[in-house]
Design a protein around this motif. Structure first.
Motif, PDB file in Angstrom:
ATOM      1  N   SER A 113       3.299-105.787 -35.501  1.00 37.95           N
ATOM      2  CA  SER A 113       2.321-104.953 -36.186  1.00 37.95           C
ATOM      3  C   SER A 113       2.857-103.579 -36.555  1.00 37.95           C
ATOM      4  CB  SER A 113       1.068-104.811 -35.328  1.00 37.95           C
ATOM      5  OG  SER A 113       1.393-104.163 -34.129  1.00 37.95           O
ATOM      6  N   HIS A 114       3.811-103.034 -35.827  1.00 36.79           N
ATOM      7  CA  HIS A 114       4.262-101.672 -36.098  1.00 36.79           C
ATOM      8  C   HIS A 114       5.654-101.626 -36.729  1.00 36.79           C
ATOM      9  CE1 HIS A 114       0.803-100.105 -34.067  1.00 36.79           C
ATOM     10  NE2 HIS A 114       1.068-100.851 -33.016  1.00 36.79           N
ATOM     11  N   ARG A 115       6.210-102.757 -37.069  1.00 39.19           N
ATOM     12  CA  ARG A 115       7.577-102.763 -37.582  1.00 39.19           C
ATOM     13  C   ARG A 115       7.685-102.235 -39.012  1.00 39.19           C
ATOM     14  NH1 ARG A 115       9.406-108.582 -35.231  1.00 39.19           N
ATOM     15  NH2 ARG A 115       9.334-107.978 -33.058  1.00 39.19           N
ATOM     16  N   THR A 116       6.635-102.342 -39.822  1.00 35.79           N
ATOM     17  CA  THR A 116       6.733-101.942 -41.214  1.00 35.79           C
ATOM     18  C   THR A 116       6.396-100.478 -41.450  1.00 35.79           C
ATOM     19  OG1 THR A 116       4.470-102.647 -41.593  1.00 35.79           O
ATOM     20  CG2 THR A 116       6.200-104.246 -42.033  1.00 35.79           C
ATOM     21  N   TRP A 117       5.859 -99.766 -40.475  1.00 38.37           N
ATOM     22  CA  TRP A 117       5.471 -98.374 -40.696  1.00 38.37           C
ATOM     23  C   TRP A 117       6.639 -97.469 -41.058  1.00 38.37           C
ATOM     24  CZ3 TRP A 117       1.011 -97.178 -42.261  1.00 38.37           C
ATOM     25  CH2 TRP A 117      -0.102 -97.904 -41.852  1.00 38.37           C
ATOM     26  N   PRO A 118       7.810 -97.598 -40.469  1.00 42.81           N
ATOM     27  CA  PRO A 118       8.917 -96.736 -40.914  1.00 42.81           C
ATOM     28  C   PRO A 118       9.244 -96.934 -42.393  1.00 42.81           C
ATOM     29  CG  PRO A 118       9.452 -97.705 -38.805  1.00 42.81           C
ATOM     30  CD  PRO A 118       8.186 -98.362 -39.268  1.00 42.81           C
ATOM     31  N   LEU A 119       9.152 -98.161 -42.886  1.00 42.01           N
ATOM     32  CA  LEU A 119       9.412 -98.420 -44.297  1.00 42.01           C
ATOM     33  C   LEU A 119       8.349 -97.769 -45.182  1.00 42.01           C
ATOM     34  CD1 LEU A 119      11.085 -99.889 -46.439  1.00 42.01           C
ATOM     35  CD2 LEU A 119       9.587-101.862 -46.116  1.00 42.01           C
ATOM     36  N   VAL A 120       7.092 -97.836 -44.769  1.00 37.62           N
ATOM     37  CA  VAL A 120       6.009 -97.211 -45.540  1.00 37.62           C
ATOM     38  C   VAL A 120       6.182 -95.701 -45.571  1.00 37.62           C
ATOM     39  CG1 VAL A 120       3.516 -96.816 -45.588  1.00 37.62           C
ATOM     40  CG2 VAL A 120       4.403 -99.104 -45.095  1.00 37.62           C
ATOM     41  N   ILE A 121       6.471 -95.115 -44.437  1.00 38.79           N
ATOM     42  CA  ILE A 121       6.660 -93.662 -44.367  1.00 38.79           C
ATOM     43  C   ILE A 121       7.858 -93.232 -45.211  1.00 38.79           C
ATOM     44  CG2 ILE A 121       7.266 -91.763 -42.802  1.00 38.79           C
ATOM     45  CD1 ILE A 121       5.575 -93.247 -40.674  1.00 38.79           C
ATOM     46  N   ALA A 122       8.953 -93.994 -45.153  1.00 34.49           N
ATOM     47  CA  ALA A 122      10.132 -93.660 -45.958  1.00 34.49           C
ATOM     48  C   ALA A 122       9.815 -93.770 -47.447  1.00 34.49           C
ATOM     49  CB  ALA A 122      11.290 -94.580 -45.585  1.00 34.49           C
ATOM     50  N   GLY A 123       9.030 -94.754 -47.849  1.00 37.52           N
ATOM     51  CA  GLY A 123       8.652 -94.900 -49.261  1.00 37.52           C
ATOM     52  C   GLY A 123       7.796 -93.757 -49.748  1.00 37.52           C
ATOM     53  N   VAL A 124       6.812 -93.353 -48.950  1.00 35.46           N
ATOM     54  CA  VAL A 124       5.944 -92.234 -49.332  1.00 35.46           C
ATOM     55  C   VAL A 124       6.746 -90.940 -49.430  1.00 35.46           C
ATOM     56  CG1 VAL A 124       4.031 -90.787 -48.517  1.00 35.46           C
ATOM     57  CG2 VAL A 124       3.835 -93.270 -48.465  1.00 35.46           C
ATOM     58  N   LEU A 125       7.610 -90.702 -48.462  1.00 36.70           N
ATOM     59  CA  LEU A 125       8.432 -89.493 -48.504  1.00 36.70           C
ATOM     60  C   LEU A 125       9.363 -89.481 -49.705  1.00 36.70           C
ATOM     61  CD1 LEU A 125       9.332 -88.903 -44.744  1.00 36.70           C
ATOM     62  CD2 LEU A 125       7.860 -87.521 -46.217  1.00 36.70           C
ATOM     63  N   SER A 126       9.967 -90.620 -50.029  1.00 38.96           N
ATOM     64  CA  SER A 126      10.885 -90.656 -51.169  1.00 38.96           C
ATOM     65  C   SER A 126      10.144 -90.420 -52.482  1.00 38.96           C
ATOM     66  CB  SER A 126      11.660 -91.970 -51.198  1.00 38.96           C
ATOM     67  OG  SER A 126      10.777 -93.063 -51.401  1.00 38.96           O
ATOM     68  N   VAL A 127       8.938 -90.974 -52.635  1.00 35.04           N
ATOM     69  CA  VAL A 127       8.151 -90.740 -53.849  1.00 35.04           C
ATOM     70  C   VAL A 127       7.728 -89.273 -53.923  1.00 35.04           C
ATOM     71  CG1 VAL A 127       5.953 -91.280 -54.975  1.00 35.04           C
ATOM     72  CG2 VAL A 127       7.387 -93.117 -54.109  1.00 35.04           C
ATOM     73  N   ALA A 128       7.328 -88.684 -52.813  1.00 41.14           N
ATOM     74  CA  ALA A 128       6.922 -87.271 -52.812  1.00 41.14           C
ATOM     75  C   ALA A 128       8.100 -86.370 -53.142  1.00 41.14           C
ATOM     76  CB  ALA A 128       6.329 -86.900 -51.449  1.00 41.14           C
ATOM     77  N   ILE A 129       9.253 -86.639 -52.582  1.00 43.38           N
ATOM     78  CA  ILE A 129      10.443 -85.824 -52.865  1.00 43.38           C
ATOM     79  C   ILE A 129      10.846 -85.962 -54.336  1.00 43.38           C
ATOM     80  CG2 ILE A 129      12.920 -85.606 -52.374  1.00 43.38           C
ATOM     81  CD1 ILE A 129      12.217 -86.238 -49.435  1.00 43.38           C
ATOM     82  N   LEU A 130      10.783 -87.189 -54.869  1.00 48.22           N
ATOM     83  CA  LEU A 130      11.107 -87.406 -56.276  1.00 48.22           C
ATOM     84  C   LEU A 130      10.135 -86.656 -57.182  1.00 48.22           C
ATOM     85  CD1 LEU A 130      12.825 -88.884 -58.387  1.00 48.22           C
ATOM     86  CD2 LEU A 130      11.197 -90.771 -58.234  1.00 48.22           C
ATOM     87  N   ALA A 131       8.844 -86.673 -56.841  1.00 53.74           N
ATOM     88  CA  ALA A 131       7.853 -85.944 -57.645  1.00 53.74           C
ATOM     89  C   ALA A 131       8.112 -84.449 -57.602  1.00 53.74           C
ATOM     90  CB  ALA A 131       6.446 -86.258 -57.131  1.00 53.74           C
TER      91      ALA A 131
END
Length: 151
Positions: free
Chosen positions: A58-76
């Motif tokens: 259940s908690h294995r995908t959260w690092p991937l989600v957090i990394a995706g959100v951070l990368s989109v925010a940094i790109l913006a």
């Protein structure tokens, strides 16, 4: 060799001749049913059970989600800076422009209501019948017993 009652209780198959010798055990086992002799099931230890597939992952995908959100925010932020606009102002404008205005929502609602009000009678009947049919199906699905359970 004679067997004791305790030895017979521990292993009745190995000491089957004990019932021929002991009157008390013969009377005791003659009065009991086979159902009364059955041992109660052992309690289940939940800690000893293996994990279900969804419990371990259940908690294995959260690092991937957090990394995706951070990368989109940094790109913006980088794109807003390169365009010469403040990142805070740019992100706020993007969020505000994504939400439709209240006037637009009211106009769409009034147009849909007017179209329904001026619709032919067959449309009204079809909508009423489909409402009843769909709600009946949903009600029956809620009332249906799960598989394997007799009601």
């Amino acid at each position: 060799m004679t067997t004791t009652c305790e030895q017979y209780f521990e292993d009745p198959e190995a000491h089957a001749s004990h019932l021929d010798e002991c009157e008390a055990c013969r009377v005791l086992f003659g009065e009991l049913d086979d159902d009364a002799i059955a041992a109660p099931p052992a309690p289940v230890r939940v800690d000893a059970l293996p994990l279900a597939p969804w419990e371990g992952a259940s908690h294995r995908t959260w690092p991937l989600v957090i990394a995706g959100v951070l990368s989109v925010a940094i790109l913006a932020i980088v794109l807003f800076i390169s365009a010469g606009q403040s990142p805070v102002h740019g992100i706020a404008q993007a969020l505000v422009s994504a939400v439709p205005s209240l006037e637009l929502l009211m106009n769409v609602t009034q147009m849909a209501g007017g179209a329904l009000h001026n619709a032919p009678l067959q449309w009204h009947v079809a909508i009423a019948i489909s409402f009843v049919v769909i709600n009946t199906i949903l009600f029956l699905l809620l009332r249906r017993a799960p598989k394997g359970i007799d009601v």
